[in-house]
Motif scaffolding. Sequence first.
Motif, PDB file in Angstrom:
ATOM      1  N   UNK A 142     -22.190 -17.577  -3.797  1.00 26.22           N
ATOM      2  CA  UNK A 142     -21.385 -18.611  -3.157  1.00 26.22           C
ATOM      3  C   UNK A 142     -20.085 -18.872  -3.902  1.00 26.22           C
ATOM      4  N   UNK A 143     -20.150 -18.909  -5.233  1.00 31.91           N
ATOM      5  CA  UNK A 143     -18.938 -19.126  -6.026  1.00 31.91           C
ATOM      6  C   UNK A 143     -17.993 -17.932  -5.898  1.00 31.91           C
ATOM      7  N   UNK A 144     -18.570 -16.733  -5.920  1.00 35.72           N
ATOM      8  CA  UNK A 144     -17.733 -15.529  -5.785  1.00 35.72           C
ATOM      9  C   UNK A 144     -16.995 -15.510  -4.461  1.00 35.72           C
ATOM     10  N   UNK A 145     -17.696 -15.869  -3.374  1.00 37.71           N
ATOM     11  CA  UNK A 145     -17.047 -15.917  -2.069  1.00 37.71           C
ATOM     12  C   UNK A 145     -15.950 -16.990  -2.035  1.00 37.71           C
ATOM     13  N   UNK A 158     -12.432 -15.844 -13.781  1.00 33.41           N
ATOM     14  CA  UNK A 158     -12.167 -14.481 -13.328  1.00 33.41           C
ATOM     15  C   UNK A 158     -13.369 -13.799 -12.691  1.00 33.41           C
ATOM     16  N   UNK A 159     -14.580 -14.266 -12.990  1.00 30.75           N
ATOM     17  CA  UNK A 159     -15.784 -13.612 -12.479  1.00 30.75           C
ATOM     18  C   UNK A 159     -16.972 -14.537 -12.667  1.00 30.75           C
ATOM     19  N   UNK A 160     -18.052 -14.216 -11.975  1.00 32.75           N
ATOM     20  CA  UNK A 160     -19.320 -14.928 -12.143  1.00 32.75           C
ATOM     21  C   UNK A 160     -20.366 -13.918 -12.606  1.00 32.75           C
ATOM     22  N   UNK A 161     -21.082 -14.254 -13.677  1.00 28.34           N
ATOM     23  CA  UNK A 161     -22.183 -13.419 -14.157  1.00 28.34           C
ATOM     24  C   UNK A 161     -23.491 -14.141 -13.882  1.00 28.34           C
ATOM     25  N   UNK A 162     -24.480 -13.387 -13.421  1.00 24.75           N
ATOM     26  CA  UNK A 162     -25.776 -13.992 -13.118  1.00 24.75           C
ATOM     27  C   UNK A 162     -26.883 -13.113 -13.695  1.00 24.75           C
ATOM     28  N   UNK A 163     -27.910 -13.757 -14.199  1.00 26.69           N
ATOM     29  CA  UNK A 163     -29.082 -13.036 -14.688  1.00 26.69           C
ATOM     30  C   UNK A 163     -29.791 -12.412 -13.490  1.00 26.69           C
ATOM     31  N   UNK A 164     -29.973 -11.087 -13.521  1.00 28.29           N
ATOM     32  CA  UNK A 164     -30.428 -10.353 -12.337  1.00 28.29           C
ATOM     33  C   UNK A 164     -31.934 -10.128 -12.267  1.00 28.29           C
ATOM     34  N   UNK A 165     -32.676 -10.454 -13.335  1.00 25.48           N
ATOM     35  CA  UNK A 165     -34.098 -10.223 -13.345  1.00 25.48           C
ATOM     36  C   UNK A 165     -34.472  -9.062 -14.250  1.00 25.48           C
ATOM     37  N   UNK A 170     -36.643 -18.555  -8.870  1.00 23.03           N
ATOM     38  CA  UNK A 170     -35.531 -18.828  -9.765  1.00 23.03           C
ATOM     39  C   UNK A 170     -34.395 -17.833  -9.599  1.00 23.03           C
ATOM     40  N   UNK A 171     -34.730 -16.546  -9.519  1.00 24.07           N
ATOM     41  CA  UNK A 171     -33.707 -15.520  -9.359  1.00 24.07           C
ATOM     42  C   UNK A 171     -32.953 -15.691  -8.049  1.00 24.07           C
ATOM     43  N   UNK A 172     -33.670 -16.022  -6.970  1.00 21.54           N
ATOM     44  CA  UNK A 172     -33.007 -16.202  -5.675  1.00 21.54           C
ATOM     45  C   UNK A 172     -32.032 -17.363  -5.724  1.00 21.54           C
ATOM     46  N   UNK A 173     -32.423 -18.438  -6.383  1.00 24.26           N
ATOM     47  CA  UNK A 173     -31.545 -19.606  -6.479  1.00 24.26           C
ATOM     48  C   UNK A 173     -30.285 -19.257  -7.258  1.00 24.26           C
ATOM     49  N   UNK A 174     -30.447 -18.596  -8.397  1.00 30.81           N
ATOM     50  CA  UNK A 174     -29.297 -18.254  -9.231  1.00 30.81           C
ATOM     51  C   UNK A 174     -28.347 -17.289  -8.559  1.00 30.81           C
ATOM     52  N   UNK A 175     -28.894 -16.250  -7.946  1.00 31.25           N
ATOM     53  CA  UNK A 175     -28.050 -15.247  -7.295  1.00 31.25           C
ATOM     54  C   UNK A 175     -27.342 -15.843  -6.079  1.00 31.25           C
ATOM     55  N   UNK A 193     -31.226 -18.450 -14.282  1.00 33.24           N
ATOM     56  CA  UNK A 193     -32.315 -19.214 -13.670  1.00 33.24           C
ATOM     57  C   UNK A 193     -33.597 -18.392 -13.575  1.00 33.24           C
ATOM     58  N   UNK A 194     -33.767 -17.407 -14.437  1.00 37.02           N
ATOM     59  CA  UNK A 194     -34.883 -16.463 -14.287  1.00 37.02           C
ATOM     60  C   UNK A 194     -36.219 -16.999 -14.781  1.00 37.02           C
ATOM     61  N   UNK A 195     -36.203 -18.075 -15.592  1.00 36.70           N
ATOM     62  CA  UNK A 195     -37.446 -18.643 -16.112  1.00 36.70           C
ATOM     63  C   UNK A 195     -37.471 -20.140 -15.809  1.00 36.70           C
ATOM     64  N   UNK A 196     -38.229 -20.902 -16.580  1.00 37.82           N
ATOM     65  CA  UNK A 196     -38.313 -22.344 -16.355  1.00 37.82           C
ATOM     66  C   UNK A 196     -37.067 -23.083 -16.828  1.00 37.82           C
TER      67      UNK A 196
END
Length: 230
Positions: free
Chosen positions: A82-85, A59-66, A72-77, A9-12
């Motif tokens: 939330x999914x990891x928890x 098995x894991x969640x990967x997220x674009x970190x910036x 956008x980054x705050x929403x994605x992270x 979610x780092x861009x548009x």
Amino acid sequence: MSCILHIETSTTVCSVAVSEDGQCIYHDEDRTGQNHNERIGSFVDEALSFADSHAIPVDAVAVSMGPGSYTGLRIGVSMAKGVCYALNIPLIAVPTLELLAVPVLLRHDDLPGDAVLCPMLDARRMEVYSAFYDRALHTEREIRAEVVEEGTYDEILSSRPVYFFGDGAEKCKAVIKHPNAHFIDGIQPLAKNMFPIAEKRLMTQQTEDVAYFEPFYLKDFVAIKPKKAL
């Protein structure tokens, strides 16, 4: 075997994908603009439902970190955490500029051996977030925010071919005129391209502390107050 949920979610562009053992098996994306907050929840639900319907445990969640869009980054992270928890699975952070380089490496195997990859993200006006990588994605120059002017990259361009790509590169075409400068169009950070980096990090146990992980903003967020209508 490993299955990873990917969130970008780092861009548009808002995108989600699922990979299993080196292959993207599901992806969805929205290119209509900054409505990540409205789309990310349903995208993630649909991706998890796909994995569940095929009896594939995530098995894991990967997220674009910036770096990238602050919001956008705050929403994605936040969604990734939330999914990891909820599933009690690890979090993997994928550097956004490295992610940008993945489709270039996958689609352009004719790049010269000494090529330098320079992914660029738009950071407003003539400023970009950029870094230099070789063809093995080894860092040759760390990520920085910089204003691009004529001659900004002449030192490296004088010795090696440099391939610029990403939405930041689009606005630099008129400024970077060196004969060793090459531009690759249409490259965006997408969740479906995250799996080569994410799976390697999971295999080497490069995971994050879910409670304390924060996106890599690079610059402090500055809220701009809109001008009042006259």
